[in-house]
Enzyme design. Structure first.
Site, PDB file in Angstrom:
ATOM      1  N   ARG A 210       0.860  -1.190   0.000  1.00 31.26           N
ATOM      2  CA  ARG A 210       0.000   0.000   0.000  1.00 31.26           C
ATOM      3  C   ARG A 210       0.889   1.230   0.000  1.00 31.26           C
ATOM      4  O   ARG A 210       1.654   1.441   0.948  1.00 31.26           O
ATOM      5  CB  ARG A 210      -0.885   0.035   1.256  1.00 31.26           C
ATOM      6  CG  ARG A 210      -1.729  -1.223   1.497  1.00 31.26           C
ATOM      7  CD  ARG A 210      -3.035  -1.181   0.741  1.00 31.26           C
ATOM      8  NE  ARG A 210      -3.704  -2.468   0.783  1.00 31.26           N
ATOM      9  CZ  ARG A 210      -4.722  -2.777   1.594  1.00 31.26           C
ATOM     10  NH1 ARG A 210      -5.185  -1.878   2.435  1.00 31.26           N
ATOM     11  NH2 ARG A 210      -5.279  -3.968   1.536  1.00 31.26           N
ATOM     12  N   GLU A 212       0.446   4.076   0.878  1.00 28.31           N
ATOM     13  CA  GLU A 212      -0.174   5.104   1.713  1.00 28.31           C
ATOM     14  C   GLU A 212       0.898   6.051   2.211  1.00 28.31           C
ATOM     15  O   GLU A 212       1.935   5.611   2.698  1.00 28.31           O
ATOM     16  CB  GLU A 212      -0.879   4.445   2.911  1.00 28.31           C
ATOM     17  CG  GLU A 212      -2.174   3.802   2.505  1.00 28.31           C
ATOM     18  CD  GLU A 212      -2.645   2.725   3.478  1.00 28.31           C
ATOM     19  OE1 GLU A 212      -3.843   2.707   3.765  1.00 28.31           O
ATOM     20  OE2 GLU A 212      -1.827   1.909   3.917  1.00 28.31           O
ATOM     21  N   ARG A 218       0.363   2.273  13.037  1.00 30.18           N
ATOM     22  CA  ARG A 218      -0.304   1.036  12.649  1.00 30.18           C
ATOM     23  C   ARG A 218      -0.393   0.822  11.134  1.00 30.18           C
ATOM     24  O   ARG A 218      -1.083  -0.073  10.669  1.00 30.18           O
ATOM     25  CB  ARG A 218      -1.677   0.913  13.300  1.00 30.18           C
ATOM     26  CG  ARG A 218      -2.519   2.129  13.226  1.00 30.18           C
ATOM     27  CD  ARG A 218      -3.886   1.890  13.824  1.00 30.18           C
ATOM     28  NE  ARG A 218      -4.799   2.782  13.197  1.00 30.18           N
ATOM     29  CZ  ARG A 218      -4.881   4.075  13.505  1.00 30.18           C
ATOM     30  NH1 ARG A 218      -4.120   4.586  14.447  1.00 30.18           N
ATOM     31  NH2 ARG A 218      -5.726   4.846  12.872  1.00 30.18           N
ATOM     32  N   HIS A 219       0.339   1.642  10.373  1.00 30.79           N
ATOM     33  CA  HIS A 219       0.385   1.446   8.920  1.00 30.79           C
ATOM     34  C   HIS A 219       1.783   1.104   8.449  1.00 30.79           C
ATOM     35  O   HIS A 219       2.756   1.734   8.873  1.00 30.79           O
ATOM     36  CB  HIS A 219      -0.058   2.720   8.186  1.00 30.79           C
ATOM     37  CG  HIS A 219      -1.523   2.956   8.258  1.00 30.79           C
ATOM     38  ND1 HIS A 219      -2.079   3.703   9.273  1.00 30.79           N
ATOM     39  CD2 HIS A 219      -2.541   2.542   7.469  1.00 30.79           C
ATOM     40  CE1 HIS A 219      -3.399   3.740   9.083  1.00 30.79           C
ATOM     41  NE2 HIS A 219      -3.695   3.042   8.010  1.00 30.79           N
ATOM     42  N   GLU A 351      -8.484  -1.399  13.757  1.00 30.28           N
ATOM     43  CA  GLU A 351      -9.107  -2.369  12.858  1.00 30.28           C
ATOM     44  C   GLU A 351      -8.081  -3.449  12.527  1.00 30.28           C
ATOM     45  O   GLU A 351      -6.976  -3.135  12.112  1.00 30.28           O
ATOM     46  CB  GLU A 351      -9.540  -1.639  11.578  1.00 30.28           C
ATOM     47  CG  GLU A 351     -10.023  -2.550  10.487  1.00 30.28           C
ATOM     48  CD  GLU A 351      -9.744  -1.971   9.100  1.00 30.28           C
ATOM     49  OE1 GLU A 351     -10.004  -0.782   8.857  1.00 30.28           O
ATOM     50  OE2 GLU A 351      -9.246  -2.751   8.263  1.00 30.28           O
ATOM     51  N   SER A 354     -10.883  -6.699   7.705  1.00 35.45           N
ATOM     52  CA  SER A 354     -12.065  -6.281   6.950  1.00 35.45           C
ATOM     53  C   SER A 354     -12.580  -7.492   6.224  1.00 35.45           C
ATOM     54  O   SER A 354     -11.782  -8.314   5.760  1.00 35.45           O
ATOM     55  CB  SER A 354     -11.704  -5.264   5.873  1.00 35.45           C
ATOM     56  OG  SER A 354     -11.494  -4.025   6.422  1.00 35.45           O
ATOM     57  N   ARG A 402      -0.575  -6.265  12.552  1.00 34.93           N
ATOM     58  CA  ARG A 402      -1.503  -5.543  13.445  1.00 34.93           C
ATOM     59  C   ARG A 402      -2.094  -6.493  14.485  1.00 34.93           C
ATOM     60  O   ARG A 402      -2.266  -6.136  15.644  1.00 34.93           O
ATOM     61  CB  ARG A 402      -2.652  -4.949  12.631  1.00 34.93           C
ATOM     62  CG  ARG A 402      -2.490  -3.477  12.443  1.00 34.93           C
ATOM     63  CD  ARG A 402      -3.755  -2.876  11.898  1.00 34.93           C
ATOM     64  NE  ARG A 402      -3.402  -1.870  10.917  1.00 34.93           N
ATOM     65  CZ  ARG A 402      -4.285  -1.169  10.254  1.00 34.93           C
ATOM     66  NH1 ARG A 402      -5.571  -1.378  10.429  1.00 34.93           N
ATOM     67  NH2 ARG A 402      -3.886  -0.261   9.382  1.00 34.93           N
TER      68      ARG A 402
HETATM   69  P1  AMO Z   1      -8.280  -3.869   4.086  1.00 39.36           P
HETATM   70  O1  AMO Z   1      -7.711  -2.914   3.118  1.00 39.36           O
HETATM   71  O2  AMO Z   1      -9.160  -3.309   5.145  1.00 39.36           O
HETATM   72  O3  AMO Z   1      -9.137  -4.997   3.348  1.00 39.36           O
HETATM   73  O4  AMO Z   1      -7.101  -4.662   4.789  1.00 39.36           O
HETATM   74  C1  AMO Z   1      -7.357  -5.774   5.622  1.00 39.36           C
HETATM   75  C2  AMO Z   1      -6.485  -5.728   6.852  1.00 39.36           C
HETATM   76  O5  AMO Z   1      -5.116  -5.626   6.488  1.00 39.36           O
HETATM   77  C3  AMO Z   1      -4.418  -4.828   7.420  1.00 39.36           C
HETATM   78  N1  AMO Z   1      -3.879  -3.623   6.767  1.00 39.36           N
HETATM   79  C4  AMO Z   1      -2.689  -3.065   7.063  1.00 39.36           C
HETATM   80  N2  AMO Z   1      -1.742  -3.426   7.944  1.00 39.36           N
HETATM   81  C5  AMO Z   1      -0.632  -2.647   8.012  1.00 39.36           C
HETATM   82  N3  AMO Z   1      -0.414  -1.570   7.239  1.00 39.36           N
HETATM   83  C6  AMO Z   1      -1.343  -1.184   6.316  1.00 39.36           C
HETATM   84  N4  AMO Z   1      -1.110  -0.123   5.535  1.00 39.36           N
HETATM   85  C7  AMO Z   1      -2.552  -1.944   6.199  1.00 39.36           C
HETATM   86  N5  AMO Z   1      -3.639  -1.865   5.428  1.00 39.36           N
HETATM   87  C8  AMO Z   1      -4.428  -2.889   5.781  1.00 39.36           C
HETATM   88  C9  AMO Z   1      -5.396  -4.445   8.503  1.00 39.36           C
HETATM   89  C10 AMO Z   1      -6.703  -4.535   7.760  1.00 39.36           C
HETATM   90  O6  AMO Z   1      -7.781  -4.742   8.633  1.00 39.36           O
HETATM   91  N6  AMO Z   1      -9.541  -7.059   0.401  1.00 39.36           N
HETATM   92  C11 AMO Z   1      -9.883  -6.630   1.733  1.00 39.36           C
HETATM   93  C12 AMO Z   1     -10.097  -7.779   2.670  1.00 39.36           C
HETATM   94  C13 AMO Z   1     -11.315  -8.618   2.337  1.00 39.36           C
HETATM   95  O7  AMO Z   1     -12.435  -8.034   2.240  1.00 39.36           O
HETATM   96  O8  AMO Z   1     -11.179  -9.841   2.182  1.00 39.36           O
HETATM   97  C14 AMO Z   1      -8.764  -5.706   2.265  1.00 39.36           C
HETATM   98  O9  AMO Z   1      -7.644  -5.719   1.793  1.00 39.36           O
HETATM   99  O10 AMO Z   1      -5.291  -5.395   9.547  1.00 39.36           O
END
Ligand code: AMO
Length: 428
Positions: A210, A212, A218-219, A351, A354, A402
Site C-alpha cells: 500500500r 499510503e 499502525r500502517h 481495525e 475487513s 496488526r
Molecule cells: P483492508 O484494506 O481493510 O481490506 O485490509 C485488511 C487488513 O489488512 C491490514 N492492513 C494493514 N496493515 C498494516 N499496514 C497497512 N497499511 C494496512 N492496510 C491494511 C489491517 C486490515 O484490517 N480485500 C480486503 C479484505 C477482504 O475483504 O477480504 C482488504 O484488503 O489489519
C-alpha cells in the site's frame, strides 16, 4: 561430538560431556575462574573455566557477540541462578565479532526504535524482541491449522498485477517490460476468481503493498495479509470462521510459547467467542449519546473508534457498513442497499480485519464499478470469472502484524515486523 542446543542441556545428566555453540553474550574474568555467558536460539547458559594461561589468553581476546564453541561437562549442582552450568574444558572462536557493536544486546536503557531498526539483526538477538516473532509465527500456525481443518487450501496469487483492488490512489507502480504494472494491494480479485474456478475454500498468507503516504504506528507500506475466501457462504459465515481462526492461533501461542510470553513479561488469554457485533448505525447512536455529531456515510476517525471501542473489552465486530465506504466487491444488504453485508473486526480503536459477503451477480458487479467510477476494462479478467458460474461467496483479510501488535499490547506495528517498510524506511 554433536552440537547440543542450550535449551536442551537441562535434559542431560550431571557430568555429561557436551558441545555447545552460541553468541558470547558476556565474559567475566575473575582471579581464578572466568565465566562465559553463551546464548543460542533456545536459551542462555554459563560456562565456567579455570584460568589456566592458554584459556585465559583466549577468553581475554574474545569480543562480545562472537560465535564461540564450548566443550565441557554439565554441572547440575551449580550455584548459578538457573541451577545448571557447564564446566568448560575448551573454548574456541568460530567467528569473531567486531567491536564496538552497533547496538548493545544487553541493553539496560532501551535504544529508540529507529536506532534499533537500523541494526535490526542485533536488535533481534534480544530475548524480548525475538519472542515477538516466535509468538507471531505460532499465532499464524494456529490460524493455518484451523483453516486446513476447515478444508481450506493455501494458495499463492500474483503480487505483480495490472489493476488496483483497494482503491487506485495507493498503488506502487512497477515497470513490467513494455507494460505498466503495480504491486498488489490485496489478493482480493484473485481469491474471488478462485471461487469461480471451483476451489470452494482458499486462504493465502502473503505480502500486500500500500503506497499510503501516512506514517502512523499502525500502517506499513508492505504488510502480511492473511486472506480467506469461501463459497456458498455469507458475511456471518466469514465472521465465525474469523473468530475461530483467531482463537486457534491464540490457543496455539499459549500452548507452545510460554517462555516467550515470559520474556515479554505478559500473558494473554483465549478470546471468548462469539465476539460482540455492533452495527455501523448503532455506532452512530453511541457517538451521538456522547454528544458527537456524525454523518451517515462517513468513515469513523480514530477518536470515534476509541470511544466506540471503550465499550468493549477485546475484539468486536462493526457490521453493516454503508456502501459509500466499502469497495465495489461488497454485497449490498438485501432490504437496504445503502448498507452492505460487511464487517470490520476491531480491537479497541484498531481495525484488524475487513471482510464481507461479495457481489456474485456479474450485472450488479458492473453497476458497482460504474457507481465507484472505476474503469471496467481494466477488471475484465475478474468480471469474466463472474459470467460463467460464480458461486455466492464471502471472505476477509487479517493483517498479521496488526494482529500480533494488539494481542501483545505493543504500541507500534514496526515492533511486530522484522524489517518494516514505511514512508521513510526501505533499508534494512
Ligand atoms: P483492508 O484494506 O481493510 O481490506 O485490509 C485488511 C487488513 O489488512 C491490514 N492492513 C494493514 N496493515 C498494516 N499496514 C497497512 N497499511 C494496512 N492496510 C491494511 C489491517 C486490515 O484490517 N480485500 C480486503 C479484505 C477482504 O475483504 O477480504 C482488504 O484488503 O489489519
Amino acid at each position: 561430538m554433536p552440537r547440543t542446543y542450550i535449551g536442551a542441556l537441562r535434559g542431560f545428566d550431571d557430568g555429561t560431556d557436551v558441545v555447545i555453540y552460541g553468541w558470547l553474550q558476556e565474559a567475566r574474568i575473575m582471579k581464578n575462574v572466568s565465566f562465559l555467558i553463551l546464548r543460542d536460539n533456545t536459551g542462555i547458559i554459563q560456562a565456567t573455566f579455570k584460568n589456566d594461561e592458554a584459556t585465559l589468553e583466549t577468553i581475554k581476546r574474545i569480543n562480545r557477540e562472537s560465535i564461540v564453541k564450548v566443550q565441557g561437562v554439565i554441572n547440575k549442582k551449580s550455584v548459578s541462578k538457573s541451577g545448571i552450568e557447564i564446566k568448560g574444558t575448551s573454548v574456541s572462536v568460530v567467528n569473531e565479532a567486531e567491536a564496538p557493536l552497533p547496538l548493545p544486546v544487553i541493553d539496560p536503557v532501551q535504544a529508540d526504535l529507529e536506532t534499533r531498526l537500523n541494526s535490526r539483526f542485533i536488535d533481534l538477538r534480544k530475548r524480548n524482541v525475538s519472542a515477538i516473532f516466535r509468538i507471531e509465527s505460532s499465532l499464524l500456525w494456529g490460524i493455518r491449522e484451523y483453516l486446513h481443518g476447515q478444508n481450506f487450501i493455501e494458495v499463492h496469487t500474483p503480487k505483480i498485477v495490472a489493476a488496483a483492488t483497494e482503491g487506485g490512489a495507493d498503488l506502487f507502480p512497477v515497470r513490467y517490460f513494455e507494460k505498466d504494472a503495480y504491486l498488489n494491494q490485496s489478493p482480493q480479485l484473485y481469491k474471488e476468481v478462485l471461487m469461480s474456478a471451483g476451489f470452494d475454500r482458499v486462504f493465502e498468507v502473503g505480502p500486500a503493498f500500500r503506497a499510503e503516504e501516512h506514517n502512523t504506528t499502525r500502517h506499513l507500506n508492505e504488510f502480511t495479509s492473511i486472506d480467506i475466501e469461501m463459497s456458498f457462504a455469507d458475511h456471518n459465515d466469514a465472521m465465525s470462521m474469523l473468530e475461530n481462526a483467531i482463537k486457534s492461533g491464540v490457543e496455539n501461542a499459549i500452548r507452545t510459547k510460554n517462555d516467550d510470553f515470559e520474556a515479554l513479561g505478559i500473558s494473554i488469554s483465549v478470546p471468548e467467542t462469539p465476539f460482540p457485533r455492533i452495527t455501523y448505525e448503532k455506532c452512530i447512536e453511541l457517538l451521538s449519546s456522547e454528544g458527537i455529531d456524525f454523518k451517515f456515510g462517513d468513515d469513523f476517525s480514530p477518536d470515534h473508534l476509541r470511544m466506540i471501542g471503550s465499550r468493549f473489552k477485546g475484539f468486536y465486530f462493526i457490521t453493516e457498513w454503508p456502501a459509500s465506504v466499502r469497495p465495489f466487491y461488497t454485497m449490498p444488504k438485501q432490504d437496504d442497499p445503502k448498507l452492505t453485508n460487511s464487517f470490520d473486526l476491531q480491537y479497541r480503536e484498531i481495525e484488524v480485519t475487513s471482510g464481507a459477503q461479495r457481489v456474485h451477480d456479474p450485472k450488479m458487479l458492473v453497476e458497482r464499478f460504474r457507481e465507484k467510477k472505476l474503469d471496467v476494462k481494466s477488471f475484465q479478467f475478474y468480471i469474466d470469472a463472474f459470467k460463467y458460474g460464480m458461486p455466492p461467496h464471502a471472505g476477509w483479510g487479517l493483517g498479521l502484524e496488526r494482529h500480533t501488535m494488539i494481542l501483545l499490547g505493543l504500541n507500534n506495528i514496526r515492533e511486530t515486523t522484522l524489517f518494516p517498510r514505511d514512508r521513510t524506511r526501505i533499508v534494512p
